[in-house]
Scaffold this motif. Structure first.
Motif, PDB file in Angstrom:
ATOM      1  N   UNK A 231     -30.943  10.178-103.158  1.00 24.24           N
ATOM      2  CA  UNK A 231     -32.097  10.571-103.960  1.00 24.24           C
ATOM      3  C   UNK A 231     -32.528  11.981-103.606  1.00 24.24           C
ATOM      4  N   UNK A 232     -32.981  12.684-104.600  1.00 21.48           N
ATOM      5  CA  UNK A 232     -33.512  14.040-104.476  1.00 21.48           C
ATOM      6  C   UNK A 232     -34.906  13.999-105.067  1.00 21.48           C
ATOM      7  N   UNK A 233     -35.925  14.226-104.225  1.00 24.30           N
ATOM      8  CA  UNK A 233     -37.303  14.164-104.719  1.00 24.30           C
ATOM      9  C   UNK A 233     -37.642  12.818-105.330  1.00 24.30           C
ATOM     10  N   UNK A 234     -37.047  11.730-104.819  1.00 24.14           N
ATOM     11  CA  UNK A 234     -37.331  10.385-105.302  1.00 24.14           C
ATOM     12  C   UNK A 234     -36.483   9.930-106.482  1.00 24.14           C
ATOM     13  N   UNK A 235     -35.622  10.794-107.018  1.00 23.56           N
ATOM     14  CA  UNK A 235     -34.779  10.427-108.167  1.00 23.56           C
ATOM     15  C   UNK A 235     -33.325  10.328-107.732  1.00 23.56           C
ATOM     16  N   UNK A 236     -32.646   9.281-108.194  1.00 21.53           N
ATOM     17  CA  UNK A 236     -31.230   9.106-107.853  1.00 21.53           C
ATOM     18  C   UNK A 236     -30.403  10.246-108.410  1.00 21.53           C
ATOM     19  N   UNK A 237     -29.499  10.764-107.565  1.00 20.64           N
ATOM     20  CA  UNK A 237     -28.620  11.860-107.979  1.00 20.64           C
ATOM     21  C   UNK A 237     -27.236  11.676-107.360  1.00 20.64           C
TER      22      UNK A 237
ATOM     23  N   UNK B 245     -39.748  23.173-101.346  1.00 19.86           N
ATOM     24  CA  UNK B 245     -38.927  22.233-100.580  1.00 19.86           C
ATOM     25  C   UNK B 245     -38.915  20.851-101.231  1.00 19.86           C
ATOM     26  N   UNK B 246     -37.860  20.099-100.944  1.00 15.48           N
ATOM     27  CA  UNK B 246     -37.728  18.753-101.491  1.00 15.48           C
ATOM     28  C   UNK B 246     -37.004  17.891-100.456  1.00 15.48           C
ATOM     29  N   UNK B 247     -37.235  16.588-100.517  1.00 13.41           N
ATOM     30  CA  UNK B 247     -36.558  15.684 -99.600  1.00 13.41           C
ATOM     31  C   UNK B 247     -35.341  15.061-100.268  1.00 13.41           C
ATOM     32  N   UNK B 248     -34.276  14.935 -99.488  1.00 13.92           N
ATOM     33  CA  UNK B 248     -33.071  14.201 -99.871  1.00 13.92           C
ATOM     34  C   UNK B 248     -33.048  12.945 -99.021  1.00 13.92           C
ATOM     35  N   UNK B 249     -32.596  11.839 -99.560  1.00 15.66           N
ATOM     36  CA  UNK B 249     -32.389  10.671 -98.713  1.00 15.66           C
ATOM     37  C   UNK B 249     -31.180   9.896 -99.195  1.00 15.66           C
ATOM     38  N   UNK B 250     -30.572   9.195 -98.254  1.00 16.04           N
ATOM     39  CA  UNK B 250     -29.394   8.381 -98.552  1.00 16.04           C
ATOM     40  C   UNK B 250     -29.301   7.249 -97.543  1.00 16.04           C
TER      41      UNK B 250
ATOM     42  N   UNK C 238     -35.815  -0.533-101.382  1.00 12.67           N
ATOM     43  CA  UNK C 238     -36.421   0.202-102.496  1.00 12.67           C
ATOM     44  C   UNK C 238     -35.390   1.117-103.146  1.00 12.67           C
ATOM     45  N   UNK C 239     -34.563   1.772-102.325  1.00  6.05           N
ATOM     46  CA  UNK C 239     -33.499   2.618-102.853  1.00  6.05           C
ATOM     47  C   UNK C 239     -32.491   1.787-103.626  1.00  6.05           C
ATOM     48  N   UNK C 240     -32.113   0.618-103.092  1.00 12.85           N
ATOM     49  CA  UNK C 240     -31.132  -0.243-103.747  1.00 12.85           C
ATOM     50  C   UNK C 240     -31.648  -0.744-105.088  1.00 12.85           C
TER      51      UNK C 240
END
Length: 154
Positions: free
Chosen positions: A134-140, A56-61, A12-14
């Motif tokens: 991603x930060x809060x679901x948006x690519x950054x 707060x917000x989630x980061x993911x990678x 999903x991220x890709x």
């Protein structure tokens, strides 16, 4: 708090990553790169991400196949006085990485730190570092100021 997700989450991220070539730099999250000015042996590099958000917000990678399968920080190392890229190794083939997705919770006004070790030959280097995910679901892409380091032989 960190979590690992599976192949489906990374896909999903890709798919989101394929939609835009250059992710935006968020205004409310800043990156600071830390490394010792002088090191012997592996160079420990840390990237701290600081939030100015009110909630707060989630980061993911995901793991980066061009960066030895790390989650971050992502780096580019240049030999001082040249444009020679030392790391990631020029011309090296991307690795086959586990398809994990790592998630960090970034508290309101808080921070998270990502750390990795770099094996560099003796010399002087400029280390560039950033977070890509991603930060809060948006690519950054959150860049940091480069740091200059000297690596001495052991």
């Amino acid at each position: 708090m960190t979590r690992l997700l599976s192949l489906g989450a990374l896909l999903a991220l890709s798919l989101g990553a394929a939609q835009t070539a250059t992710p935006p730099v968020p205004e409310d999250v800043r990156g600071t790169l830390f490394a010792p000015r002088t090191a012997e042996g592996p160079l420990r590099v840390s990237l701290t991400l600081r939030s100015s958000l009110a909630s707060p917000v989630e980061l993911d990678a995901g793991r980066d196949s061009r960066q030895n399968c790390v989650f971050g920080p992502l780096v580019r190392v240049l030999r001082v006085g040249t444009r020679e890229v030392v790391s990631p190794a020029p011309g090296s083939e991307p690795r086959l990485c586990a398809q994990d997705l790592r998630i960090w919770r970034l508290a309101a006004g808080g921070g998270v730190t990502l750390t990795r070790n770099l094996d560099l030959p003796p010399g002087e280097y400029m280390v560039e570092g950033w977070f890509a995910g991603r930060l809060g679901g948006k690519r950054v892409r959150v860049p940091a100021q480069p740091v200059r380091v000297t690596v001495r032989g052991e």
